[in-house]
Design an enzyme around this catalytic site. Sequence first.
Site, PDB file in Angstrom:
ATOM      1  N   CYS A 138       0.878  -1.168   0.000  1.00 34.67           N
ATOM      2  CA  CYS A 138       0.000   0.000   0.000  1.00 34.67           C
ATOM      3  C   CYS A 138       0.918   1.221   0.000  1.00 34.67           C
ATOM      4  O   CYS A 138       2.123   1.091  -0.195  1.00 34.67           O
ATOM      5  CB  CYS A 138      -0.982  -0.009   1.169  1.00 34.67           C
ATOM      6  N   GLY A 145       2.716   0.871   3.523  1.00 33.55           N
ATOM      7  CA  GLY A 145       2.906  -0.497   3.972  1.00 33.55           C
ATOM      8  C   GLY A 145       2.292  -0.748   5.341  1.00 33.55           C
ATOM      9  O   GLY A 145       2.083  -1.898   5.728  1.00 33.55           O
ATOM     10  N   HIS A 167      13.630 -16.559  11.363  1.00 35.26           N
ATOM     11  CA  HIS A 167      13.392 -16.684  12.802  1.00 35.26           C
ATOM     12  C   HIS A 167      11.912 -16.661  13.175  1.00 35.26           C
ATOM     13  O   HIS A 167      11.515 -17.317  14.141  1.00 35.26           O
ATOM     14  CB  HIS A 167      14.091 -15.551  13.563  1.00 35.26           C
TER      15      HIS A 167
END
Length: 147
Positions: A66, A69, A99
């Site tokens: 977008c 973001g 992770h």
Amino acid sequence: MQIGIAADHGGFQLKEKIKAWLTLAGHEVKDFGAYAYEATDDYPDLVVPLAEAIARGDVPRGIAVCGSGVGASIAANKVAGVKAALITEAYSAAQGVEHDNMNVMCLGGRVIGEELAKVLVMAFVNAKFTGEERHVRRLRKVEALES
């Protein structure tokens, strides 16, 4: 790898470029829209179907774009099973997957340049979750928050 992608008007141009980069790199891109620039569209209408497809397992990873973001990240994270983050640098693009098993990367079409976006996209799609016990343990704690 199959990658889902979605963007509102603020990210439409960057989405189209990302699609081309991913296709050139040999990935299959599933486009959740917008399919044309529409100045009045709303990011939840485009990002949520992508996030739901990720949560169902229809698509393993997605990219949501977008203007900043931020909105895309907020909307995607409302769908249980989605781990979305706004990414602005390469370390987090890879580490978020390695992770944290991030499955949706959010970008700001109005705040990030094309060259950096390309680096981030490739870091995201090339990263793999380590599956290390400490990461799995932490993710279980996060997943428990969804129930």
